[in-house]
Write a protein that holds these residues in place. Structure first.
Motif, mmCIF file in Angstrom:
data_model
loop_
_atom_site.group_PDB
_atom_site.id
_atom_site.type_symbol
_atom_site.label_atom_id
_atom_site.label_comp_id
_atom_site.label_asym_id
_atom_site.label_seq_id
_atom_site.Cartn_x
_atom_site.Cartn_y
_atom_site.Cartn_z
ATOM 1 N N ARG A 33 0.827 -1.204 0.000
ATOM 2 C CA ARG A 33 0.000 0.000 0.000
ATOM 3 C C ARG A 33 0.867 1.263 0.000
ATOM 4 N NH1 ARG A 33 -3.473 -2.614 -1.938
ATOM 5 N NH2 ARG A 33 -4.856 -3.904 -0.739
ATOM 6 N N THR A 34 2.053 1.189 0.611
ATOM 7 C CA THR A 34 2.967 2.336 0.649
ATOM 8 C C THR A 34 4.309 1.923 0.073
ATOM 9 O OG1 THR A 34 3.870 1.830 2.833
ATOM 10 C CG2 THR A 34 1.877 3.202 2.763
ATOM 11 N N THR A 35 5.115 2.921 -0.232
ATOM 12 C CA THR A 35 6.439 2.642 -0.788
ATOM 13 C C THR A 35 7.298 1.873 0.213
ATOM 14 O OG1 THR A 35 6.353 4.583 -2.206
ATOM 15 C CG2 THR A 35 8.526 3.699 -1.741
ATOM 16 N N GLU A 36 7.187 2.234 1.485
ATOM 17 C CA GLU A 36 7.985 1.542 2.511
ATOM 18 C C GLU A 36 7.596 0.066 2.586
ATOM 19 O OE1 GLU A 36 6.518 4.561 3.053
ATOM 20 O OE2 GLU A 36 8.406 5.679 2.890
ATOM 21 N N ASP A 37 6.295 -0.211 2.540
ATOM 22 C CA ASP A 37 5.836 -1.605 2.530
ATOM 23 C C ASP A 37 6.318 -2.322 1.269
ATOM 24 O OD1 ASP A 37 4.499 -1.241 4.917
ATOM 25 O OD2 ASP A 37 2.545 -0.895 3.953
ATOM 26 N N TYR A 38 6.236 -1.621 0.166
ATOM 27 C CA TYR A 38 6.682 -2.172 -1.129
ATOM 28 C C TYR A 38 8.155 -2.559 -1.065
ATOM 29 C CZ TYR A 38 7.655 -2.052 -6.199
ATOM 30 O OH TYR A 38 8.041 -2.345 -7.482
ATOM 31 N N TYR A 39 8.977 -1.633 -0.571
ATOM 32 C CA TYR A 39 10.413 -1.907 -0.462
ATOM 33 C C TYR A 39 10.687 -3.036 0.530
ATOM 34 C CZ TYR A 39 11.673 2.273 -3.170
ATOM 35 O OH TYR A 39 11.840 3.191 -4.168
ATOM 36 N N GLN A 40 9.944 -3.065 1.643
ATOM 37 C CA GLN A 40 10.152 -4.115 2.642
ATOM 38 C C GLN A 40 9.791 -5.488 2.079
ATOM 39 O OE1 GLN A 40 11.730 -3.572 5.478
ATOM 40 N NE2 GLN A 40 11.693 -5.770 5.822
ATOM 41 N N LEU A 41 8.698 -5.571 1.354
ATOM 42 C CA LEU A 41 8.309 -6.845 0.725
ATOM 43 C C LEU A 41 9.360 -7.300 -0.281
ATOM 44 C CD1 LEU A 41 4.490 -6.220 0.192
ATOM 45 C CD2 LEU A 41 5.525 -7.925 1.696
ATOM 46 N N ILE A 42 9.909 -6.352 -1.019
ATOM 47 C CA ILE A 42 10.969 -6.688 -1.992
ATOM 48 C C ILE A 42 12.194 -7.214 -1.264
ATOM 49 C CG2 ILE A 42 12.605 -5.696 -3.627
ATOM 50 C CD1 ILE A 42 10.337 -3.856 -4.577
ATOM 51 N N LEU A 43 12.625 -6.516 -0.197
ATOM 52 C CA LEU A 43 13.823 -6.931 0.538
ATOM 53 C C LEU A 43 13.662 -8.323 1.138
ATOM 54 C CD1 LEU A 43 14.792 -3.590 2.306
ATOM 55 C CD2 LEU A 43 15.969 -4.704 0.396
ATOM 56 N N GLU A 44 12.458 -8.659 1.575
ATOM 57 C CA GLU A 44 12.220 -9.985 2.157
ATOM 58 C C GLU A 44 12.238 -11.087 1.107
ATOM 59 O OE1 GLU A 44 8.521 -9.515 4.165
ATOM 60 O OE2 GLU A 44 9.396 -8.311 5.783
ATOM 61 N N ALA A 45 11.866 -10.760 -0.132
ATOM 62 C CA ALA A 45 11.726 -11.780 -1.168
ATOM 63 C C ALA A 45 12.902 -11.827 -2.147
ATOM 64 C CB ALA A 45 10.437 -11.528 -1.947
ATOM 65 N N LEU A 46 13.950 -11.031 -1.904
ATOM 66 C CA LEU A 46 15.083 -11.017 -2.845
ATOM 67 C C LEU A 46 15.762 -12.378 -2.915
ATOM 68 C CD1 LEU A 46 16.929 -7.626 -2.202
ATOM 69 C CD2 LEU A 46 15.614 -8.292 -4.209
ATOM 70 N N PRO A 47 16.147 -12.817 -4.112
ATOM 71 C CA PRO A 47 16.949 -14.048 -4.228
ATOM 72 C C PRO A 47 18.288 -13.881 -3.512
ATOM 73 C CG PRO A 47 16.115 -13.341 -6.381
ATOM 74 C CD PRO A 47 15.816 -12.251 -5.415
ATOM 75 N N SER A 48 18.925 -14.983 -3.187
ATOM 76 C CA SER A 48 20.154 -14.937 -2.385
ATOM 77 C C SER A 48 21.305 -14.214 -3.085
ATOM 78 C CB SER A 48 20.583 -16.355 -2.018
ATOM 79 O OG SER A 48 20.860 -17.097 -3.201
ATOM 80 N N GLU A 49 21.375 -14.255 -4.413
ATOM 81 C CA GLU A 49 22.490 -13.612 -5.110
ATOM 82 C C GLU A 49 22.321 -12.108 -5.268
ATOM 83 O OE1 GLU A 49 19.820 -15.262 -8.432
ATOM 84 O OE2 GLU A 49 20.604 -16.029 -6.555
#
Length: 175
Positions: free
Chosen positions: A79-95
């Motif tokens: 819903r917000t950019t901070e949530d968006y960035y947090q979801l991305i950081l949690e789901a990033l591949p290991s490399e």
């Protein structure tokens, strides 16, 4: 009747000229063969390097495609950019690693509000080079404002040196 005698010097001059011409032709043939062999080795090295680079580039494209999926899933949930960035950081591949503010090369502001999430990864090309990819993720406001078809902007796609060069200029004069 007198017989015409040919001087012997004419025969020697022609023979010497023929020997010189044959030696020149053999020398040029050896030089041409050496040059052709060198060009073949150089072409082979260039072909191997190109093949390695494009294999790494294909692998980087695959990682980028997986990142695109991560960005799309996070966009659908946030819903917000901070949530968006947090979801991305949690789901990033290991490399893939996020870059912190102030890291080398991340000082450029690519988005209007100054908030950026930059992720990067490296794919090995060979033992001394790698392909480094830096991706800037658009904030939600930018995506909504511009109706963008992409969630990111590629900031860098470059070869980097991973191995330090150690020159050996020593000469052993006495054994």
């Amino acid at each position: 009747m007198k017989k015409n005698k040919f001087p012997l010097t004419n025969i020697g001059t022609v023979s010497l000229l023929m020997i010189f011409i044959v030696l020149c032709m053999v020398t040029f043939a050896a030089l041409s063969l050496s040059s052709a062999a060198s060009d073949a080795r150089s072409g082979q090295r260039i072909a191997e390097h190109s093949q390695d680079y494009y294999a790494a580039s294909n692998e980087a494209e695959e990682v980028l495609a997986s990142l695109d999926d991560v960005f799309a899933k996070a966009y659908a949930q946030a819903r917000t950019t901070e949530d968006y960035y947090q979801l991305i950081l949690e789901a990033l591949p290991s490399e893939v690693q996020p870059e912190q503010e102030g890291e080398a090369g991340s000082s450029d502001k690519t988005f209007s509000d100054g908030r950026t999430l930059i992720v990067s990864y490296q794919i090995e090309i060979n033992d001394s080079q790698a392909l480094k990819v830096r991706v800037g993720v658009f904030p939600l406001e930018e995506l909504a404002k511009e109706d963008s078809a992409s969630f990111y902007k590629i900031l860098a796609w470059q070869k980097v040196i991973t191995k330090t060069w150690e020159g050996d200029n020593s000469i052993q004069l006495i054994q």
